[in-house]
Design an enzyme around this catalytic site. Structure first.
Site, short mmCIF file in Angstrom:
data_model
loop_
_atom_site.label_atom_id
_atom_site.label_comp_id
_atom_site.label_asym_id
_atom_site.label_seq_id
_atom_site.Cartn_x
_atom_site.Cartn_y
_atom_site.Cartn_z
N HIS A 1 11.35 -0.01 -2.79
CA HIS A 1 10.79 1.22 -2.21
C HIS A 1 9.29 1.30 -2.48
O HIS A 1 8.49 1.53 -1.56
CB HIS A 1 11.52 2.43 -2.80
CG HIS A 1 11.03 3.76 -2.31
ND1 HIS A 1 11.79 4.58 -1.49
CD2 HIS A 1 9.86 4.42 -2.50
CE1 HIS A 1 11.11 5.67 -1.22
NE2 HIS A 1 9.92 5.60 -1.83
N GLU A 2 8.92 1.12 -3.74
CA GLU A 2 7.51 1.20 -4.10
C GLU A 2 6.71 0.01 -3.56
O GLU A 2 5.55 0.16 -3.16
CB GLU A 2 7.35 1.29 -5.62
CG GLU A 2 7.88 2.57 -6.23
CD GLU A 2 7.27 3.80 -5.59
OE1 GLU A 2 6.04 3.81 -5.33
OE2 GLU A 2 8.01 4.76 -5.33
N HIS B 1 5.60 0.68 -0.05
CA HIS B 1 4.38 1.50 0.00
C HIS B 1 3.15 0.64 -0.26
O HIS B 1 2.15 0.73 0.47
CB HIS B 1 4.45 2.60 -1.08
CG HIS B 1 5.35 3.74 -0.74
ND1 HIS B 1 5.28 4.42 0.46
CD2 HIS B 1 6.33 4.35 -1.46
CE1 HIS B 1 6.18 5.39 0.45
NE2 HIS B 1 6.83 5.36 -0.69
#
Length: 377
Positions: free
Chosen positions: A67-68, A71
Site C-alpha cells: 500500500h505504502e 504511494h
C-alpha cells in the site's frame, strides 16, 4: 515519527518501522490463531493454528508495505520527492514533497487504496478457489481473512477525511475546483477532525456496551483527529507565509562557534552567548561547516569532552538545509531534506539562521484574526 527504526530500503526508498507495528501484528496473529481460525475451521491442532496465524499476520504486513510502496512509486514517477515510508500500528505513512497539481495529488492518493482493494480481491478470490478446489480449509481461511482485511483497509482509507487517502482525494477535488490549495487542505483537515471525533465517540459507546473492539476505534479516531488538526494548522501557516522571503524571518546574526574547539570549550563559550539549542559551526576560514545540537554535546561523557572536537559531533553541512536570503521560504521548506534550522548563506558566508520558532512567529504575525480566518468555512 518518533520510536521508529530503519528496516531497509524498497526500490531505493528508506523503510522505517514503528515499535507499534510488530505489537499490532502480534495482536492480530494471536487473534487469528486463537479465535478466528478455530471458529472458521474447527478441529485443527494448536500448532497448525499458530503457524496459520503467523502467516496471516505476515501477509497483512506485506499488504501494508505494498500500500505504502504504491504511494511512493506513484509519487516518484510524477516527480514528487519521496523521503521515506514508515509502517506503524494504524497502517503506514509516506513522507514526500507536495504534489504540484491536483491531478498528481489525486493519482498519488488513490494508488494506495486501489492497491489494497486489488489485493483484497486477489486474496478473497484465491481463498474461495482453495476452499472449493483442493479443500484446504485452513490456508483458504487465512487467505479470506487477509482478503477482507485488505478490503476494509481500502474502504477505510477512502473516507473523505485527512490524513486518510480519501482526505487527499477530497483535497485534490476542492483544489481543482477552487484553485486554492491551502483552502482545500483546510477543508480536508476539518473533515478529518469531524470523522476522528465521530469514530472516537462511536468507539467509546461500544466500550460502554462491553465491546472491547471499541477501544481500537477510540485510538484510531484520536489519531485521525490529531493528525487532521495538525494539517489544518499547517495549511494556515502555509497560507500566511506565502510570498515570504527567508531574509524576512531569519535570526541575524546567527549564533555560531568554531568547529575545531573541543566540546568543553565550545559549551563554555556558547553558554553565555546564546539561548538557541542548535547553533552553526564554522571552519578555519569562517565558513559554515554544519550544525550542532547543544543537548547532544551534553551527552558526551565528561571525561571525553576535552578531547572530542565539535566537528566530530556536528551534523555536516551536506546534511543541512541551506538557503539564500532572497529565497522563497515555502519553496525552501518544500524541498528541504532536513528539518529546520535552515542555514542562510550569502556568498558562502553565514548571514542568519531560520529556526522552527522563527517560522512559527512569522506565521502567527501574518495569520488573519479569527473572524477573517474562519470566514471561508
Amino acid at each position: 515519527m518518533r520510536g521508529t527504526a530503519l528496516l531497509g530500503r524498497i526500490l531505493g526508498i528508506p523503510l522505517r518501522i514503528h515499535w507499534s507495528a510488530p505489537a499490532l501484528l502480534l495482536f492480530f496473529g494471536y487473534g487469528l490463531a486463537a479465535q478466528t481460525l478455530p471458529a472458521w475451521v474447527p478441529g485443527r491442532s494448536a500448532t497448525a493454528y499458530g503457524v496459520a496465524g503467523v502467516v496471516g499476520a505476515a501477509l497483512l504486513a506485506g499488504s501494508l508495505l505494498l500500500h505504502e510502496t504504491a504511494h511512493a512509486v506513484t509519487a516518484r514517477r510524477a516527480g514528487v520527492r519521496v523521503d521515506d515510508m514508515t509502517v506503524f500500528a494504524l497502517g503506514g505513512v509516506t513522507r514526500m514533497g507536495r504534489a504540484p497539481t491536483p491531478r498528481v495529488q489525486f493519482t498519488v492518493a488513490g494508488s494506495g487504496p486501489l492497491t489494497s482493494l486489488l489485493l483484497g480481491g486477489l486474496f478473497v478470490g484465491a481463498g474461495l478457489g482453495v476452499w472449493d478446489g483442493p479443500h484446504w480449509r485452513l490456508p483458504a481461511a487465512v487467505l479470506l481473512w487477509d482478503g477482507w482485511a485488505n478490503l476494509l483497509l481500502g474502504v477505510f482509507n477512502l473516507l473523505p477525511a485527512a490524513p486518510l487517502d480519501g482526505g487527499r482525494l477530497l483535497q485534490a477535488a476542492v483544489w481543482r475546483r477552487g484553485g486554492d490549495r491551502e483552502r482545500a487542505e483546510r477543508v480536508a483537515g476539518r473533515a478529518g477532525q469531524a470523522a476522528g471525533l465521530l469514530m472516537s465517540a462511536g468507539g467509546f459507546v461500544a466500550v460502554l456496551r462491553g465491546d472491547a473492539a471499541g477501544f481500537w476505534f477510540v485510538l484510531v479516531g484520536l489519531f485521525v483527529w490529531s493528525s487532521a488538526l495538525a494539517e489544518v494548522r499547517r495549511a494556515t501557516m502555509v497560507a500566511a507565509l506565502r510570498g515570504v522571503r527567508v531574509a524576512q524571518v531569519m535570526t541575524a546574526p546567527a549564533a555560531a562557534g568554531p568547529d575545531w574547539l573541543t566540546v568543553d570549550r565550545f559549551l563554555a563559550d556558547l553558554a553565555t552567548r546564546t539561548h538557541q539549542r542548535v547553533v552553526a559551526v564554522l571552519d578555519f576560514d569562517g565558513r559554515p561547516s554544519g550544525l550542532v545540537d547543544l543537548t547532544r554535546l551534553l551527552t558526551v561523557p565528561s571525561a571525553r569532552r576535552a578531547e572530542i572536537r565539535v566537528r566530530d559531533v556536528a551534523r555536516p553541512l551536506r546534511e543541512c538545509t541551506v538557503a539564500g536570503p532572497g529565497d522563497d521560504l515555502l519553496d525552501v521548506l518544500d524541498h528541504a531534506t532536513a528539518q529546520p534550522p535552515i542555514l542562510v548563506l550569502d556568498d558562502g558566508r553565514l548571514v542568519g539562521i531560520v529556526t522552527t520558532e522563527d517560522i512559527a512567529r512569522a506565521a502567527q504575525l501574518r495569520t488573519p484574526a479569527s473572524p477573517g480566518a474562519t470566514s471561508e468555512s
